[in-house]
Design a protein around this motif. Structure first.
Motif, PDB file in Angstrom:
ATOM      1  N   LYS A  20       0.831  -1.203   0.000  1.00 54.64           N
ATOM      2  CA  LYS A  20       0.000   0.000   0.000  1.00 54.64           C
ATOM      3  C   LYS A  20       0.865   1.251   0.000  1.00 54.64           C
ATOM      4  N   MET A  21       1.649   1.419  -1.049  1.00 56.92           N
ATOM      5  CA  MET A  21       2.594   2.529  -1.147  1.00 56.92           C
ATOM      6  C   MET A  21       1.907   3.875  -0.955  1.00 56.92           C
ATOM      7  N   LYS A  22       2.565   4.742  -0.196  1.00 53.07           N
ATOM      8  CA  LYS A  22       2.087   6.093   0.020  1.00 53.07           C
ATOM      9  C   LYS A  22       3.206   7.044  -0.388  1.00 53.07           C
ATOM     10  N   SER A  23       2.821   8.206  -0.911  1.00 54.81           N
ATOM     11  CA  SER A  23       3.871   9.170  -1.244  1.00 54.81           C
ATOM     12  C   SER A  23       4.458   9.731   0.043  1.00 54.81           C
ATOM     13  N   HIS A  24       5.699  10.083  -0.007  1.00 56.21           N
ATOM     14  CA  HIS A  24       6.407  10.585   1.163  1.00 56.21           C
ATOM     15  C   HIS A  24       5.912  11.991   1.494  1.00 56.21           C
ATOM     16  N   PRO A  25       5.683  12.290   2.770  1.00 63.18           N
ATOM     17  CA  PRO A  25       5.198  13.620   3.157  1.00 63.18           C
ATOM     18  C   PRO A  25       6.152  14.756   2.776  1.00 63.18           C
ATOM     19  N   LEU A  26       7.438  14.467   2.641  1.00 60.88           N
ATOM     20  CA  LEU A  26       8.385  15.516   2.256  1.00 60.88           C
ATOM     21  C   LEU A  26       8.079  16.088   0.874  1.00 60.88           C
ATOM     22  N   GLU A  27       7.383  15.328   0.038  1.00 65.68           N
ATOM     23  CA  GLU A  27       7.070  15.805  -1.302  1.00 65.68           C
ATOM     24  C   GLU A  27       5.993  16.881  -1.294  1.00 65.68           C
ATOM     25  N   THR A  28       5.186  16.947  -0.227  1.00 62.71           N
ATOM     26  CA  THR A  28       4.081  17.901  -0.201  1.00 62.71           C
ATOM     27  C   THR A  28       4.068  18.797   1.036  1.00 62.71           C
ATOM     28  N   CYS A  29       4.986  18.610   1.959  1.00 58.64           N
ATOM     29  CA  CYS A  29       4.932  19.381   3.210  1.00 58.64           C
ATOM     30  C   CYS A  29       5.364  20.831   3.001  1.00 58.64           C
ATOM     31  N   SER A  30       4.931  21.684   3.909  1.00 57.18           N
ATOM     32  CA  SER A  30       5.300  23.100   3.858  1.00 57.18           C
ATOM     33  C   SER A  30       6.708  23.282   4.417  1.00 57.18           C
ATOM     34  N   PHE A  31       7.251  24.487   4.240  1.00 62.36           N
ATOM     35  CA  PHE A  31       8.578  24.799   4.770  1.00 62.36           C
ATOM     36  C   PHE A  31       8.593  24.651   6.290  1.00 62.36           C
ATOM     37  N   PHE A  32       7.533  25.153   6.951  1.00 63.49           N
ATOM     38  CA  PHE A  32       7.444  25.049   8.408  1.00 63.49           C
ATOM     39  C   PHE A  32       7.428  23.587   8.843  1.00 63.49           C
ATOM     40  N   SER A  33       6.638  22.778   8.161  1.00 68.50           N
ATOM     41  CA  SER A  33       6.555  21.356   8.490  1.00 68.50           C
ATOM     42  C   SER A  33       7.898  20.667   8.258  1.00 68.50           C
ATOM     43  N   PHE A  34       8.598  21.066   7.198  1.00 67.95           N
ATOM     44  CA  PHE A  34       9.914  20.483   6.900  1.00 67.95           C
ATOM     45  C   PHE A  34      10.923  20.837   7.987  1.00 67.95           C
ATOM     46  N   THR A  35      10.968  22.115   8.364  1.00 69.19           N
ATOM     47  CA  THR A  35      11.974  22.550   9.337  1.00 69.19           C
ATOM     48  C   THR A  35      11.702  22.048  10.745  1.00 69.19           C
ATOM     49  N   THR A  36      10.431  21.879  11.099  1.00 67.03           N
ATOM     50  CA  THR A  36      10.104  21.397  12.440  1.00 67.03           C
ATOM     51  C   THR A  36       9.929  19.883  12.487  1.00 67.03           C
ATOM     52  N   VAL A  37      10.031  19.225  11.355  1.00 61.79           N
ATOM     53  CA  VAL A  37       9.879  17.786  11.212  1.00 61.79           C
ATOM     54  C   VAL A  37       8.493  17.331  11.698  1.00 61.79           C
ATOM     55  N   SER A  38       7.530  18.214  11.626  1.00 63.33           N
ATOM     56  CA  SER A  38       6.179  17.836  12.055  1.00 63.33           C
ATOM     57  C   SER A  38       5.501  16.895  11.059  1.00 63.33           C
ATOM     58  N   GLN A  53       5.577  -1.470  11.217  1.00 71.69           N
ATOM     59  CA  GLN A  53       5.760  -2.494  10.196  1.00 71.69           C
ATOM     60  C   GLN A  53       6.234  -1.810   8.918  1.00 71.69           C
ATOM     61  N   LEU A  54       6.717  -2.585   7.970  1.00 74.15           N
ATOM     62  CA  LEU A  54       7.175  -2.029   6.702  1.00 74.15           C
ATOM     63  C   LEU A  54       6.060  -1.267   5.995  1.00 74.15           C
ATOM     64  N   GLU A  55       4.839  -1.747   6.126  1.00 73.32           N
ATOM     65  CA  GLU A  55       3.699  -1.102   5.461  1.00 73.32           C
ATOM     66  C   GLU A  55       3.396   0.282   6.036  1.00 73.32           C
ATOM     67  N   ASP A  56       3.852   0.540   7.264  1.00 73.81           N
ATOM     68  CA  ASP A  56       3.581   1.820   7.909  1.00 73.81           C
ATOM     69  C   ASP A  56       4.498   2.938   7.415  1.00 73.81           C
ATOM     70  N   VAL A  57       5.644   2.568   6.884  1.00 77.63           N
ATOM     71  CA  VAL A  57       6.661   3.541   6.494  1.00 77.63           C
ATOM     72  C   VAL A  57       6.463   3.935   5.037  1.00 77.63           C
ATOM     73  N   TRP A  58       6.671   5.214   4.744  1.00 73.39           N
ATOM     74  CA  TRP A  58       6.510   5.722   3.387  1.00 73.39           C
ATOM     75  C   TRP A  58       7.652   5.268   2.493  1.00 73.39           C
ATOM     76  N   ASP A  59       7.384   5.287   1.198  1.00 77.25           N
ATOM     77  CA  ASP A  59       8.471   5.135   0.228  1.00 77.25           C
ATOM     78  C   ASP A  59       9.351   6.370   0.302  1.00 77.25           C
ATOM     79  N   LEU A  60      10.563   6.235  -0.188  1.00 79.48           N
ATOM     80  CA  LEU A  60      11.430   7.407  -0.272  1.00 79.48           C
ATOM     81  C   LEU A  60      10.798   8.448  -1.182  1.00 79.48           C
ATOM     82  N   PRO A  61      11.143   9.715  -0.991  1.00 79.56           N
ATOM     83  CA  PRO A  61      10.688  10.720  -1.961  1.00 79.56           C
ATOM     84  C   PRO A  61      11.211  10.364  -3.356  1.00 79.56           C
ATOM     85  N   LYS A  62      10.475  10.728  -4.376  1.00 74.06           N
ATOM     86  CA  LYS A  62      10.826  10.334  -5.741  1.00 74.06           C
ATOM     87  C   LYS A  62      12.227  10.771  -6.154  1.00 74.06           C
TER      88      LYS A  62
END
Length: 194
Positions: A20-38, A53-62
């Motif tokens: 159940k691949m999910k896109s990585h949050p870093l691809e869509t997060c805001s600058f604030f979210s990136f800097t605070t790691v929220s 579990q492995l299914e819980d973790v996102w794929d790497l950013p593209k």
């Protein structure tokens, strides 16, 4: 794994369906979210409730995946004529230079914070030791010890924040370059072996 994907595209599809691949949050997060790691909060929250579990973790950013980074690098490498002696560095600069630039642009700001910190600290010490002498020629017109202390904290925080962002951006650049080179070399080895 990559060899299996090349020979059997259905293997890639079944893996995607299983995990159940999910896109990585870093691809869509805001600058604030990136800097605070929220952006990592949902994963951390899940990890406090149960083992991940492995299914819980996102794929790497593209841009960090071999297929994306390798294809981008290969496309830039193909644009450069083969008669040129050194094609790798210009292709690397064209493919991933923006990532390196993001880290390098922050450097002057970090150096500024680091340079101002000792000046603020010197004036704060002067204020504490002899307030009357300090008030004769205040630093940047600041006449309050509390304001100097706040400036010192802001400079220290700014310096650390800029350094951290610089290192993160340069690590992303280095990972992208490494993955791209490994992908291109792997594909070249496959082509030569066939």
């Amino acid at each position: 794994f990559s060899l299996a994907l090349r020979r059997s595209p259905s293997a890639a599809m079944s893996r995607k369906e299983d995990t159940k691949m999910k896109s990585h949050p870093l691809e869509t997060c805001s600058f604030f979210s990136f800097t605070t790691v929220s952006w990592a909060t949902p994963l951390l929250s899940l990890g406090t409730k149960r083992p991940l579990q492995l299914e819980d973790v996102w794929d790497l950013p593209k841009h960090m995946q071999a297929a994306g980074a390798g294809a981008r690098f290969q496309a830039e490498l193909d644009k450069i004529p083969t008669v040129k002696k050194n094609r790798v560095l210009p292709a690397m600069r064209a493919a991933f230079g923006d990532k390196a630039l993001r880290g390098i642009v922050i450097l002057p700001l970090s150096v500024t914070f680091q340079s101002v910190t000792p000046l603020v600290m010197k004036n704060l010490i002067l204020f504490i030791n002899n307030e009357e002498k300090y008030l004769e020629d205040p630093f940047l017109g600041v006449e309050s010890g509390w304001a100097l202390a706040m400036m010192l904290c802001a400079c220290a925080f700014g310096s650390i924040f800029c350094m951290q962002q610089m290192f993160i951006q340069l690590q992303i650049f280095a990972i992208s370059v490494r993955v791209a080179l490994m992908d291109v070399l792997y594909n070249k080895a496959l082509d030569l072996s066939e």
